[in-house]
Design an enzyme around this catalytic site. Structure first.
Site, short mmCIF file in Angstrom:
data_model
loop_
_atom_site.label_atom_id
_atom_site.label_comp_id
_atom_site.label_asym_id
_atom_site.label_seq_id
_atom_site.Cartn_x
_atom_site.Cartn_y
_atom_site.Cartn_z
N TRP B 322 39.65 45.61 43.44
CA TRP B 322 38.83 44.68 44.03
C TRP B 322 37.32 44.73 43.25
O TRP B 322 36.54 43.58 43.39
CB TRP B 322 38.74 45.06 45.58
N HIS B 323 36.96 45.78 43.09
CA HIS B 323 35.65 45.89 42.52
C HIS B 323 35.34 45.37 40.96
O HIS B 323 34.60 44.75 40.64
CB HIS B 323 35.16 47.33 42.26
N GLY B 324 36.57 45.23 40.24
CA GLY B 324 36.52 44.51 38.95
C GLY B 324 37.93 44.31 38.38
O GLY B 324 38.65 45.15 38.38
N PHE B 478 30.79 41.87 41.87
CA PHE B 478 32.02 41.88 42.33
C PHE B 478 32.51 40.79 43.12
O PHE B 478 33.29 40.75 43.99
CB PHE B 478 32.11 43.14 42.95
#
Lengths: 330, 478
Positions: B322-324, B478
């Site tokens: 999800w973060h990257g 993000f």
């Protein structure tokens, strides 16, 4: 709601009040004075001026009693590209027959772009107070706030220097003896450090080859073109250096001066500009009493040096000073 | 426009005045317009994406209630997921996915034709996508009723304090507040103002200061060994926490000034004595989202040990992703997942250690140390960089004084002392916040102490913030 807004206003007033007080104390204790403040009072009809980096700031000192209107446009660590922008911006202030000393130091034409240097952002801030946005590299509106703060509330942008200054004042360390001549410092260490910064650091690619800074070279051409267009007398000048400095350059990079002078000769050939090279002038290079360190004159040395230039190019004196010819090989 | 830009200091008072002057029934419109203005000041064209996501999710909610049959609900949910997550995929993961595919094809000797899209990642897309999806899932489950008023729903999705970097709000909490009639609360507004000040201190004084050195070190890793690598690690640990929790504090504080209560997003995570506890304190809105919509639907911990481990790892790996769009984020998530599995396996001995005070302190330090190491994978752009930092941390430790002086040399003595002082203030704030609410405690105790403390805080922000230096909030990426 009124109580909330009242508290916010009281809080803001308290914080602003304390900030102003701390700032005033900081300015008093540190002796802070923005070097770019001089651009708020540029005189009209300037007859002689100089551009440049710290070599321009320290090495040019025009006599106050002189009837010649002069101005020093140099700022520490200033690049030729900013010399050009400043000259463009203040062109209306220069008299028709103005003499412009264009400082060309050994490091002026080499290295990576200014924007890639450490300290670029903090150094670039000083231009916000006197140059228009289009003349400022990587102009950023948010930075203009910091620049304003730096000029009028320097305590708010001093960062780690703020407590340092107050601590030193409390401990009485600010009373150390001022440097008057090059004999007051560790000259060998200072020279080594200076030459590393000027000749090596950020001036070479990964293979160790000297990098030509195309932008700065173009700026030099642009300065000379502007001078010719306006009818000003442009004189390229390399200011005096101590012999120790020259020896250190020869030790670190024996071929460096050949590269520098080769490039400069091309510029002179292209533009027909005059050039005065004082870098190895024996009247200065062996006299520590005229220098603050290995590459900056002290006020006495600056006055003597400036007088030589003014005598030749402004007063049109009979005794033309004889700087030593530059050597393309060491 | 962000919380630290000049425009925000004009925007906020104007919106604040408008909101409280306008009659209650139109306040949702003030929120909606100001939120779209806030977002569009960053990029006007990407507001289309929020609008599309908002409209599709709102429509889904309406249709789910109109056609409540299970099959229809599932279809509508699936269709909404495809569209909303599809948008997220295109903007955030498309290039990375096809680059991975291309690498795979090259490895197995198949012809590859890499496809790339030149798209800017819209700010906040991960946050508002998750917020809309949580609403849709809750409506499908019957946990909340669908919102009929599109404007109110849109205001819920785009509420400007939490729009670009959370907290990721649940419709059960924020949506009723959008509709409710609000009266200006002095206590709440003052609390909000204090929280905003703490947020600015964390972000502009600590995080932005650390960022200068973190970027410098990671930008030229080969020049740093030993203490330089340790500093990169520790400084980033402080940077990411102060940056993100600072943002959350400002968001929550601003919301309080409008009489809104957003969920707490951070609760002294670096004082957690276990990784499991860390995740109940770090980015709480995201970790609870993953718990409620990924971990529990997979079976949670009401299943076999093996299945539980699978659920945990899946959740953490997805959380990392999800973060990257990078395997370094996935590995970061995986490391945290693995740590929780190890904790599960050592449950009994760890709980015995935790019963003693010294045991809790040791476990807290261990947990903090672990987080420092894991964050290296989060910050490093490549695995090479991450392994470089970790493998060179102890270079030169055989000469301890020289090793330690590396920090002094890299940052400068005064800057190092200031950083330690400011980090210490954050640590004290979090320590007191661990079990209670320090802002409330100080407010109740002594008015003069409160004034002195917050004046000092404001002065620290004014004097030591990194003004003008471009320092976007880390979680904006993000």
């Amino acid at each position: 709601m009124k109580k909330f807004l009242g508290i916010l206003l009281a809080y803001a007033a308290l914080v602003v009040g304390i900030t102003l007080a701390v700032n005033a104390l900081y300015v008093k204790v540190s002796g802070y004075s923005a070097e770019e403040a001089k651009f708020q009072s540029v005189p009209d009809n300037i007859q002689v001026c100089n551009l440049g980096s710290s070599h321009g700031v320290e090495n040019y000192l025009y006599k106050e009693e002189s009837d010649c209107i002069s101005f020093n446009f140099a700022l520490s660590s200033q690049y030729l590209s900013y010399d050009y922008r400043i000259l463009q911006h203040f062109q209306e202030k220069l008299a028709e027959d103005c003499v412009v000393f264009v400082n060309v130091s050994y490091f002026s034409l080499f290295g990576t772009a200014e924007e890639e240097q450490d300290e670029f952002v903090s150094k670039n801030m000083r231009y916000y107070s006197f140059l228009p946005p289009e003349q400022i590299k990587a102009f950023d509106r948010d930075m203009s706030v910091k620049a304003w703060l730096s000029r009028y509330l320097p305590a708010t942008t001093a960062g780690g220097d703020l407590p340092k200054v107050f601590l030193e004042a409390l401990l009485g360390r600010g009373d150390e003896a001022a440097v008057v001549t090059a004999d007051d410092i560790d000259l060998a260490a200072e020279t080594a450090h200076t030459v590393q910064n000027h000749i090596v650091h950020n001036r070479r690619n990964q293979d160790g080859q000297l990098l030509l800074n195309e932008e700065e070279l173009q700026a030099l051409y642009d300065i000379l073109a502007l001078c010719e267009e306006k009818g000003w007398k442009a004189v390229l000048v390399t200011t005096p250096l101590l012999q120790e400095h020259n020896e250190e350059i020869a030790r670190v990079d024996p071929g460096f001066k050949k590269s520098f002078y080769g490039l400069l000769e091309q510029v002179l050939a292209d533009t027909g500009a005059e050039y005065r090279d004082y870098s190895s002038d024996e009247r200065f290079g062996y006299d520590h009493s005229l220098f603050l360190d290995d590459d900056h004159l002290n006020p006495r040395g600056a006055e003597i040096f400036t007088d030589l230039l003014v005598e030749e190019f402004v007063r049109g004196g009979n005794g033309r000073p004889e700087p030593s010819a530059h050597k393309t090989t060491e | 426009m962000s919380f630290t830009s000049l425009e925000f200091f004009v925007f906020l008072p104007v919106v604040f005045a408008l909101y409280w002057l306008v009659p209650h029934k139109y306040r949702w419109a003030v929120i909606l317009v100001s939120s779209y203005y806030f977002y569009m000041s960053w990029s006007a064209k990407y507001a289309i994406l929020i609008f599309a996501t908002t409209f599709i999710s709102w429509l889904c909610g309406i249709l789910v209630e109109k056609y409540p049959a299970k099959k229809t609900r599932r279809f509508l949910l699936a269709a909404t997921c495809v569209v909303c997550f599809g948008i997220l995929f295109v903007f955030k993961y498309f290039n990375w996915f096809f680059a991975c595919l291309d690498t795979l094809f090259s490895v197995v000797g198949l012809p590859s034709h890499p496809i790339t899209l030149k798209l800017l990642l819209p700010v906040g897309i991960s946050f508002y996508t998750f917020q809309t999806m949580s609403y849709v899932i809750d409506v499908c489950r019957g946990d909340v009723k669908a919102e009929r008023h599109f404007g109110v729903y849109a205001a819920f999705i785009t509420f400007f304090p939490q729009l670009v970097a959370g907290p990721i709000e649940r419709s059960g909490n924020l949506l009723p507040q959008i509709k409710a009639e609000h009266t200006f609360s002095f206590d709440k507004a003052i609390y909000g103002a204090k929280l905003i000040l703490w947020g600015y201190f964390k972000k502009m004084v600590v995080a932005d200061f650390a960022a200068i050195y973190v970027d410098k070190i990671y930008g030229n890793l080969p020049a740093y060994t030993g203490m330089g690598c340790v500093m990169a690690m520790v400084l980033f640990t402080m940077q990411i926490y102060c940056d993100f929790s600072g943002y959350s504090d400002i968001a929550i504080g601003v919301a309080k000034m409008f009489d809104f209560d957003l969920m707490t997003n951070f609760k002294s995570p670096y004082f957690a004595p276990s990784i499991r506890d860390f995740w109940s304190r770090w980015h709480i809105s995201l970790s609870t989202w993953f718990r409620d919509y990924v971990y529990i639907p997979l079976g949670g911990n009401r299943c076999s040990k093996a299945r539980r481990a699978f659920n945990m790892m899946t959740t953490m790996l997805v959380s990392g992703l999800w973060h990257g769009a990078s395997f370094t984020f996935v590995v970061w998530g995986g490391i945290h997942g693995a740590a929780q599995l190890v904790e599960d396996g050592l449950k009994k001995p760890l709980s015995r250690i935790r019963r003693t005070k010294i045991g809790r302190v040791l476990l807290t330090l261990l947990c903090f140390g672990f987080c420092n190491i894991a964050w290296v994978f989060f910050r490093a752009e490549t695995f090479g960089d991450a392994f470089y930092v970790l493998s060179h941390c102890l270079d030169g430790i055989s000469a301890p004084m020289r090793y330690l002086s590396g920090a002094w040399a890299d940052m400068g003595g005064m800057n190092l002392l200031l950083f330690l002082l400011f980090s210490g203030i954050v640590a004290m704030y979090d320590l007191f916040n661990y079990h209670g609410d320090i802002i409330e405690k100080i407010g109740q105790k002594n008015k003069i102490l409160s004034w002195v403390m917050y004046t000092a805080l404001g002065l620290l922000v004014l004097f030591f913030s990194q003004k003008g230096v471009p320092a976007e909030f880390v979680y904006f990426q993000f």
